[in-house]
Structure formats: structure tokens, C-alpha cells
Design an enzyme around this catalytic site. Structure first.
Site, PDB file in Angstrom:
ATOM      1  N   GLU A 218       0.892  -1.062  -0.388  1.00 37.31           N
ATOM      2  CA  GLU A 218      -0.160   0.282  -0.190  1.00 37.31           C
ATOM      3  C   GLU A 218       1.313   1.151  -0.098  1.00 37.31           C
ATOM      4  OE1 GLU A 218      -1.658  -0.156   3.401  1.00 37.31           O
ATOM      5  OE2 GLU A 218      -3.546   2.169   2.941  1.00 37.31           O
ATOM      6  N   ASP A 251      -5.256   3.375  -1.388  1.00 39.13           N
ATOM      7  CA  ASP A 251      -6.342   3.576  -0.519  1.00 39.13           C
ATOM      8  C   ASP A 251      -6.451   4.667  -1.574  1.00 39.13           C
ATOM      9  OD1 ASP A 251      -6.495   4.960   1.587  1.00 39.13           O
ATOM     10  OD2 ASP A 251      -6.165   4.339   2.784  1.00 39.13           O
ATOM     11  N   ASP A 286      -5.151  12.273   3.670  1.00 44.55           N
ATOM     12  CA  ASP A 286      -5.907  11.378   4.423  1.00 44.55           C
ATOM     13  C   ASP A 286      -6.574  11.808   5.731  1.00 44.55           C
ATOM     14  OD1 ASP A 286      -5.890   8.803   3.969  1.00 44.55           O
ATOM     15  OD2 ASP A 286      -3.836   8.537   5.448  1.00 44.55           O
TER      16      ASP A 286
HETATM   17  C1  RNT Z   1      -2.374   4.360   6.410  1.00 42.36           C
HETATM   18  C2  RNT Z   1      -3.093   3.725   5.661  1.00 42.36           C
HETATM   19  C3  RNT Z   1      -3.338   2.729   6.199  1.00 42.36           C
HETATM   20  C4  RNT Z   1      -3.841   1.930   7.591  1.00 42.36           C
HETATM   21  C5  RNT Z   1      -4.260   0.305   8.455  1.00 42.36           C
HETATM   22  C6  RNT Z   1      -4.195   0.974   9.641  1.00 42.36           C
HETATM   23  O1  RNT Z   1      -2.551   5.391   6.149  1.00 42.36           O
HETATM   24  O2  RNT Z   1      -4.501   3.955   4.902  1.00 42.36           O
HETATM   25  O3  RNT Z   1      -4.014   1.352   5.486  1.00 42.36           O
HETATM   26  O4  RNT Z   1      -4.752   2.794   7.289  1.00 42.36           O
HETATM   27  O5  RNT Z   1      -2.960  -0.460   7.949  1.00 42.36           O
HETATM   28 ZN    ZN Z   2      -5.089   2.365   4.252  1.00 45.23          ZN
END
Ligand code: RNT
Ligand code: ZN
Length: 410
Positions: A218, A251, A286
Site C-alpha cells: 500500500e 487506498d 488523508d
Molecule cells: C494509513 C494506511 C493504513 C492504515 C491501516 C491501519 O494511512 O491507510 O492502511 O490506515 O493499516
Molecule cells: Zn489504508
């Protein structure tokens, strides 16, 4: 649902029965961390790593028992197939140092999942730890720090594989690291080279069974205190994942505020078998607000449906609001994800794309707007009732009662 509703959608070539059967089997992974402000069950320290929860609404879950009882409550009001997404810091049994975790630490989660007919997804927890030095983990210049997190991730692979095997459905392990720098870097390449090397070591450290699990990475554009640079950028992970057979996780809060994440999906799908998501709602940054049924969410659901990608996507939710009833927050966001998917499935994409390809852009616009007033709400009510889930006005009453009887007594 009125009989006419079938006819209305049929005129557009949409069969409501097949829409509902697709929706019902599309899995949504509910993030456990909405229920306790990303605290987890270890000795609680501050939330670090550039993420923040704001608010102090009463009734937060404090342990495994409270959190799973909140989850069981929430699950009753969310239709469709579900998984639970847990973080490594939510160890349910014999808590150990994070780097030493194994299946042993998550046995009760597996029991909980079996009992409630759920899948499980997993995340190494690479934040809120003294082993995060200057907000750096897998890309830290300190070898001891990197090694600690490499070990944590290797052990996380074993936990995820255990979930996949035990539950007979694929489990996703997602790696997110906060690593970054507050100010303009002297060197952008070196931390990224170290991250690449750490990820290579993780993948070489344990050969997981690809039939029962996937691994995703991610990216993020910035974090609090890491405004100028994040090691794990989108370009970094897009390239790393495709080269190493991992999934890229998007995300929806991790891009520039005016960037359209939905627009990325078709391009990603042309080059990747599978794709993963954290569906969130950024407000100016975010901020991880609870999902609303807004245009951004709809656009993501639309893309997944029109690209015929529901079976190629892991749909996980990722938001955390501590300023309102946390259980309600989980339910509202999850129901909105379901609603967006339903609306997308009720859209005649073939008709629309044929109009586009025959250069009839007027028809595209006219039809897109006309579709907005079709009676999808009646189909939603029908879906909820078939799933044994209460309707809009009803679930909230139950939730207030749960707040009064359970949450406020904690
Ligand atoms: C943080 C990311 C991550 C977290 C979680 C808790 O910016 O989005 O995914 O939100 O892993
Ligand atoms: Zn995330």
C-alpha cells in the site's frame, strides 16, 4: 419492492435477480480498527506513524471480547459476504512481542471467523512501536530496525497463510509502512533501495502458499510529520508489485486530493490480475472519514463493475472516526460500500459504452443523468430484507439501544 421496478430495470437490460446474486457474493473486508481508534490489544501507547484519530466519543472497545461483540452487532446490519481485516497488534491469545507473532496469537480470531462465517485478512502492524525509529521501518538506515520489521513481516505471512487455510478462502496480507521524511530529502533513492531490499528479504524468508493467500503493498503520498517524502510511493509499489507477483493496493485517501483514484483502476487492471483497495474518504487530506455514498465512492464501485473486476478485487474499508458512535460508523460506511456496488450493478454499462463507441456523447450524458432517478432504493430495501438485515430507519434505533445498554457502560 414493487413489480414495476423489475420492468424499469429490464428496459435497460438489467436483471435484478442476477444483480442481487452478484452483490451477495461480493466480499467486503471490514476493518476491525474502526472500533477502537486503531489501538489494538497490546500495552497501549500512542498511535504513531503519521496517522491520527480525532475525537473521544464514549464506548470504545477495550479488548478482544468487547471488540468482537461490537463486530457481531455491526455484522447484523451489513448485508452480503464479509471478511474481517485485522492488524497484527490485535493479538487475541498469548500476546508476544510483535516480531515474534505466529498463528498461536490469533486462534480466537479464527474461531470467531468460523462461528460467524467470515473470512479474515491480515496486516503487519508497522506503527505505534518503539522499533519505529524516526518514522522509519523497512527503509530505515539502521539495520537492526529493518531486521526487526522484516521478521515481523515474515511471521505475518505465516499468520495470513494460517487464516487462508483454516477458513478455506483466500486471505490478503497488506503491507503498509509509514516511512518518510518531514523535509526535502537529501537522498530519495537510498531509502527506496533499502525498502526494495527489505521486501525481497521478506519474500525470500517464507514461501507462502499462493493458493490460500495474496500479498499487497500500500502506497501513500504523505503522512503527518512526513510531508515531503514517503519511501513507499505509488510508483515504487506499482513497479515492485508487478515485478514480484504482489498486488498493488490503492487506498482512496492516499493520493493528492484532486487525483481521481477510480480513474486508475482500468489502467491497473490491464496489467495486473488482481487489485486491492482500502476504501476511505479523505477530506482535504488523508483524514479517514467514514464512507459517504458520494460521487468518489460511486466512481470506484462503477469502475469495478464496468471493468468486470469484482472477482479480481479485494475490497477493504479503511477509515476511523473517534468522534461519533464507532459501531454506527462501521455500519454506515459498510452499507454505503454495498449501496455503491448495488447502484453500479444496476447501471446499463453496455448501453452506455455502445453509445460512447458510436460517438453518441449526448446519449451518454442524457442516460447517465436519467439513471440517477431510477428506484434503486427499493432494490436496496429488497436486498436488505432478503439478507435479513434491517432497513435504514430501523438499524439506527437498534444501534442507539446498543449504545445505551452496552457502549456507555464500559
Ligand atoms: C494509513 C494506511 C493504513 C492504515 C491501516 C491501519 O494511512 O491507510 O492502511 O490506515 O493499516
Ligand atoms: Zn489504508
Amino acid at each position: 419492492m414493487r413489480k414495476e421496478v423489475y420492468e424499469i430495470y429490464k428496459q435497460h437490460g438489467i436483471d435484478i435477480e442476477s444483480v442481487l446474486s452478484t452483490l451477495k457474493k461480493t466480499k467486503i473486508s471490514l476493518h476491525c480498527w474502526q472500533l477502537d481508534d486503531v489501538n489494538g490489544f497490546e500495552n497501549k501507547g500512542a498511535l504513531t506513524g503519521g496517522i491520527q484519530t480525532t475525537g473521544n466519543y464514549l464506548g470504545k472497545a477495550n479488548d478482544f471480547q468487547e471488540l468482537t461483540s461490537d463486530l457481531e452487532f455491526a455484522l447484523k446490519y451489513i448485508p452480503g459476504a464479509k471478511k474481517i481485516n485485522i492488524h497484527a497488534n490485535y493479538q487475541s491469545d498469548n500476546v508476544v512481542e510483535r516480531k515474534d507473532i505466529g498463528p498461536e496469537q490469533y486462534k480466537s480470531w479464527v474461531e470467531f471467523a468460523k462461528k460467524n462465517n467470515l473470512g479474515l485478512d491480515f496486516n503487519p502492524t508497522i506503527f505505534s512501536s518503539p522499533m519505529l525509529v524516526d518514522n522509519m521501518s523497512l527503509s530505515s538506515p539502521i539495520k537492526q530496525v529493518r531486521d526487526y520489521w522484516i521478521e515481523h513481516c515474515i511471521n505475518s505471512l505465516k499468520v495470513t497463510e494460517y487464516f487462508g487455510k483454516e477458513l478455506g478462502q483466500k486471505s490478503l496480507m497488506n503491507i503498509w509502512i509509514p516511512d518518510g521524511l518531514k523535509d526535502v530529502p537529501a537522498d530519495r533513492m537510498a531509502p527506496r533501495a533499502r525498502l526494495k531490499d527489505s521486501l525481497d528479504k521478506i519474500l525470500a524468508g517464507y514461501k507462502y502458499d499462493k493458493d490460500v493467500m495474496d500479498v499487497s503493498v500500500e502506497s501513500k503520498v504523505f503522512g503527518i510529520g512526513m510531508e515531503s517524502y514517503t519511501t513507499g510511493s505509488h510508483e515504487f509499489y506499482m513497479n515492485y508489485s508487478i515485478k514480484n507477483g504482489l498486488l498493488c493496493l490503492l487506498d482512496t485517501g492516499h493520493f493528492h486530493p484532486t487525483e481521481n483514484v477510480a480513474d486508475k483502476i482500468s489502467s491497473m487492471l490491464l496489467f495486473n490480475d488482481r487489485l486491492a483497495f482500502h476504501v476511505s474518504r479523505p477530506v482535504r487530506w488523508d483524514s479517514d472519514h467514514v464512507l459517504k455514498l458520494n460521487d468518489d465512492l460511486q466512481d470506484v464501485a462503477d469502475e469495478l463493475v464496468k471493468c468486470d473486476a469484482l472477482e479480481r478485487a479485494y475490497i477493504g474499508l479503511d477509515y476511523f472516526d473517534a468522534s461519533i458512535n464507532r459501531v454506527a460508523a462501521l455500519i454506515i460506511g459498510a452499507r454505503n460500500m454495498e449501496k455503491a456496488l448495488l447502484k453500479a450493478l444496476l447501471t446499463p454499462w453496455k448501453e452506455l459504452s455502445e453509445a460512447q463507441d458510436s460517438l453518441d456523447h449526448t446519449k451518454v450524458l442524457a442516460l447517465q443523468e436519467e439513471l440517477k432517478t431510477l428506484p434503486w432504493g427499493e432494490v436496496w430495501e429488497e436486498y436488505c430484507s432478503r439478507e435479513g438485515v434491517k432497513s435504514e430507519s430501523e438499524w439506527f434505533k437498534d444501534c442507539l439501544l446498543y449504545e445505551e445498554e452496552v457502549l456507555l457502560r464500559r
